[in-house]
Design an enzyme around this catalytic site. Structure first.
Site, PDB file in Angstrom:
ATOM      1  CG  HIS A 134      -0.510   3.485  13.725  1.00  0.00           C
ATOM      2  ND1 HIS A 134      -1.760   3.728  14.235  1.00  0.00           N
ATOM      3  CD2 HIS A 134      -0.637   3.586  12.378  1.00  0.00           C
ATOM      4  CE1 HIS A 134      -2.604   3.971  13.242  1.00  0.00           C
ATOM      5  NE2 HIS A 134      -1.959   3.893  12.115  1.00  0.00           N
ATOM      6  CD  GLU A 149      -2.335  -1.597   2.641  1.00  0.00           C
ATOM      7  OE1 GLU A 149      -2.081  -0.853   3.610  1.00  0.00           O
ATOM      8  OE2 GLU A 149      -2.928  -2.682   2.753  1.00  0.00           O
ATOM      9  CD  GLU A 196      -3.355  -4.719   5.479  1.00  0.00           C
ATOM     10  OE1 GLU A 196      -4.503  -5.192   5.449  1.00  0.00           O
ATOM     11  OE2 GLU A 196      -3.134  -3.498   5.574  1.00  0.00           O
ATOM     12  CG  PHE A 226      -2.653  -9.475  13.203  1.00  0.00           C
ATOM     13  CD1 PHE A 226      -1.912 -10.588  13.562  1.00  0.00           C
ATOM     14  CD2 PHE A 226      -2.301  -8.261  13.748  1.00  0.00           C
ATOM     15  CE1 PHE A 226      -0.870 -10.495  14.466  1.00  0.00           C
ATOM     16  CE2 PHE A 226      -1.265  -8.147  14.650  1.00  0.00           C
ATOM     17  CZ  PHE A 226      -0.541  -9.270  15.015  1.00  0.00           C
ATOM     18  CG  LEU A 271      -6.047  -0.085   2.203  1.00  0.00           C
ATOM     19  CD1 LEU A 271      -6.791   1.210   2.420  1.00  0.00           C
ATOM     20  CD2 LEU A 271      -6.111  -0.952   3.440  1.00  0.00           C
TER      21      LEU A 271
END
Lengths: 324, 381
Positions: free
Chosen positions: A129, A29, A60, A88, A58
């Protein structure tokens, strides 16, 4: 040698390897035109084009799932997960697929790739984050896990990881992306996976750490030295398979050990390190091994400096261990 | 196909095949009685015979594997009873250079592509001859030489991998197409969404082959989606979709071939929904009588893909009981040999437990291997 920060060193490694090996592709991304939210891939899109530096949807799971397909084909994908807190959705692909491909196919389908992802706290990022999930991947057979603490190691370890036949999770301590600066060898430069670095010698206590906490550990070691305690600081660099020989040799010398990591204490890598020390150097121990870690809570926003195992928490642990 | 037959067929518990099967968009070439509905069959008689032989071989092997499991000689089997037209017709559409990413019901496709039957049985037995050293449960095989990927159990993960593989090939200007199998249950998974989304965005050369067999273990189609069809899911991803009668091998072959050709021309991916029916339980571990009324099976039996193709071949090339018997004897002979060979092979050597976790053995696995080798032995392998 060139003075660089971590971001520049990683960018340098990526560029070098993309020039050397046209099978290397980056996907993730915002890795393309904008060069990543931390600018780690800056300039690569312009230099190598959108077939090799790919802005993806977008997702993962989609990034790692397609990267696995690319690796099976024979490319050397280097997917980026924007924050390791967001890894995850890809956990199934990493754990069930990436880690098991070589084994389940009897070696017919090796799946080499490097998953780069920023890790750790210290940037006021709150729960999502800031986390350090390395132990969740170390626990999975088939993955190598790396976390550099210096620009030179970041370059050298990343180049080794990109040439490794096995999948590697490459955790980049974002707190020191720009704060850590140092001389980085130009051109081709590798640091072997699985080798720790004894950053500071000392005969009283062994301190094992990695990533951003190396600098807290060194600060604490200096403060302990002022109290007459000489600390040997080991930067693990490769978290798994870890350099057991370096750890054991140091503990046999000092008889005392403190492990420092950001991740929550329970079932963290520190627990495994202490177990290994107990198995391999029990009779050399002069004090109970100690862990200074994140707490078993979600990572907090406002109180992050209380959560992190910073120097002010490491110093008393070193002194207590030395004087036990 | 008569309306009477269609109305007696239920699909899942309430969703009815008749509505689907009567829809004008469902491609069908052979009627359930083997009558050619199209102007052309799309295959030569020799190809039709080859398809029939492959389907029949698959079914015979399938039935034997179930028997071996019931006899306790293998631990598990998951097969394709009733779905042979979908599995074999689609695999037959691939060119030699193309790749196939399996789910777990497509051993017939892998055998068609050239996976040796011995290799398949060595997997079923998990023995020392198994190239994967007995590490995976039965029906979890791979075969790179025939461009067949590796089976895993998590649902849908192979879909994004097939997309990445085809995408990589396109980046390298390699004109292959990657076909990926999954059941209709997998269309509820993350990776179906991811795979189709990425494929749509990057126009990857993929064929998404959805075996809609009515059931995901015990859950019927209407519990997977409120969508009118599984094919309809392609629309939002910009992936063209086509439905075909999954018990009509000529229809499956035709739509898959068109999808392969389209992908090979650089026009992007296609979603194929093949409407078929799982005539067995989910696997040998499943008891479908707990959730599926037996009366659902008999109308589907009338739509059997083998029966339909056999009627066609009887009319076209005079396929006879004699030829059928010879085929069955030939496969039985093959099975006798591979089963005997598989059963003579021992369990994989202990030390192989640690190989292939990594390319080379790290210190901690060396230690654990030494611990295993010097320790007491377990029973049961």
């Amino acid at each position: 040698m060139t003075q660089m920060n971590m971001v520049q060193a990683i960018n340098d490694a990526l560029r070098f390897e993309m020039k050397r090996d046209d099978r290397v592709v980056i996907l993730g991304e915002d890795v393309g035109k904008v060069g990543g939210v931390f600018r780690v891939t800056a300039g690569l899109y312009d230099e190598f084009g959108d077939d090799r530096v790919i802005d993806t949807p977008l997702s993962e799971g989609g990034i790692i799932g397609t990267a696995i397909g690319m690796a099976l084909y024979g490319l050397r994908p280097v997917p980026e997960i924007q924050f390791s807190d967001f890894i995850f959705p890809a956990y199934d692909q990493i754990v069930s697929e990436l880690a098991k491909y070589r084994y389940r196919s009897g070696g017919e389908f090796p799946c080499p790739m490097v998953i780069r992802t920023p890790v750790g706290g210290g940037i006021r990022g709150g729960h999502y984050h800031s986390q350090s999930p390395e132990a969740q991947f170390i626990h999975v057979a088939g993955l190598k896990v790396v976390c550099p603490a210096t620009p030179a190691d970041a370059k050298g370890l990343l180049l080794s990881a990109m040439r490794d036949p096995d999948p590697v999770l490459f955790f980049e301590p974002k707190r020191i992306y720009r704060a850590a600066k140092g001389e980085v060898p130009d051109g081709d430069y590798t640091v072997p996976l699985g080798k720790a670095n004894v950053v500071r010698g000392g005969e009283h206590v062994t301190l094992v750490t990695w990533g951003a906490m190396l600098y807290e550990a060194l600060d604490a070691a200096n403060k302990a030295a002022a109290e007459g305690v000489q600390v040997e600081v080991i930067d693990l660099r490769t978290l798994w398979p870890l350099d057991i020989d370096t750890i054991v040799a140091s503990v046999k010398k000092t008889g005392r050990v403190v492990v420092v990591h950001e991740a929550p204490r329970s079932c963290g890598l520190g627990g495994e390190i202490v177990s290994l020390i107990n198995e391999k150097a029990f009779l050399h121990l002069e004090a109970p091994p100690k862990r200074v870690c994140g707490f078993d809570t979600p990572f907090p926003y406002t109180l992050e400096n209380e959560y992190l195992p910073l120097s002010h928490r490491i110093v008393p642990a070193l002194l207590e261990t030395a004087r036990f | 196909m008569t309306t009477d037959t269609l109305e007696s067929v239920t699909h899942g518990t309430s969703r009815r095949l008749p509505d689907d099967a009567l829809a004008p968009d469902v491609v069908r070439i052979l009627s359930p009685d083997g009558t050619l509905l199209a102007d052309e069959p799309g295959v030569s008689d020799e190809e039709a015979v080859a398809l029939y032989r492959a389907m029949a071989r698959t079914r015979i092997i399938d039935e034997r594997a179930v028997l071996l499991q019931r006899q306790g000689r293998i631990g598990f089997h998951i097969g394709s009873l009733g779905e042979e037209a979908t599995v074999l017709g689609s695999a037959y559409a691939l060119r030699g250079t193309d790749w196939l990413f399996p789910c777990y019901r497509e051993f017939g496709a892998a055998l068609l592509r050239g996976m040796p039957l011995q290799r398949y049985f060595d997997n079923l037995y998990g023995n020392a001859s198994d190239p994967a050293k007995g590490r995976q449960m039965p029906d979890h095989w791979c075969y790179r030489d025939a461009r067949v990927g590796s089976v895993s159990s998590p649902i849908g993960t192979q879909i994004t991998q097939a997309v990445g593989f085809a995408w990589a090939a396109r980046i390298r200007r390699d004109p292959l197409v990657a076909l990926v199998y999954f059941g209709e249950g997998a269309t509820s998974s993350n990776e179906f969404h991811n795979g189709l989304n990425f494929a749509g965005v990057f126009k990857t050369p993929n064929v998404f082959l959805c075996r809609n067999n009515g059931w995901a273990i015990s859950v019927p189609t209407e519990r997977q989606t409120a969508s009118e069809s599984f094919a309809a899911k392609g629309v939002a991803y910009g992936v063209p979709a086509v439905r075909c009668d999954g018990n009509d091998v000529l229809a499956v072959l035709q739509v898959t071939r068109q999808a392969v050709e389209r992908a090979a021309r650089g026009e992007g991916p296609t979603l194929v929904e093949a409407l078929t029916y799982r005539m067995s339980g989910h696997s040998t571990s499943d008891d479908p009588t707990r959730y599926r009324p037996e009366e659902q099976l008999s109308p589907w039996g009338k739509l059997d893909p083998m029966h339909r193709l056999r009627r066609y071949l009887e009319a076209r090339v005079g396929w006879s009981d004699g030829k059928q018997q010879a085929l069955e004897e030939q496969v039985a002979g093959e099975l006798k040999t591979v089963i005997e060979t598989a059963e003579k092979s021992s369990a994989p050597a202990l030390e192989t437990l640690f190989d292939d976790v990594f390319a080379t053995l790290p210190w901690h696995l060396q230690e654990q291997r030494a611990e295993l080798l010097s320790g007491p032995r377990a029973k049961g392998h």
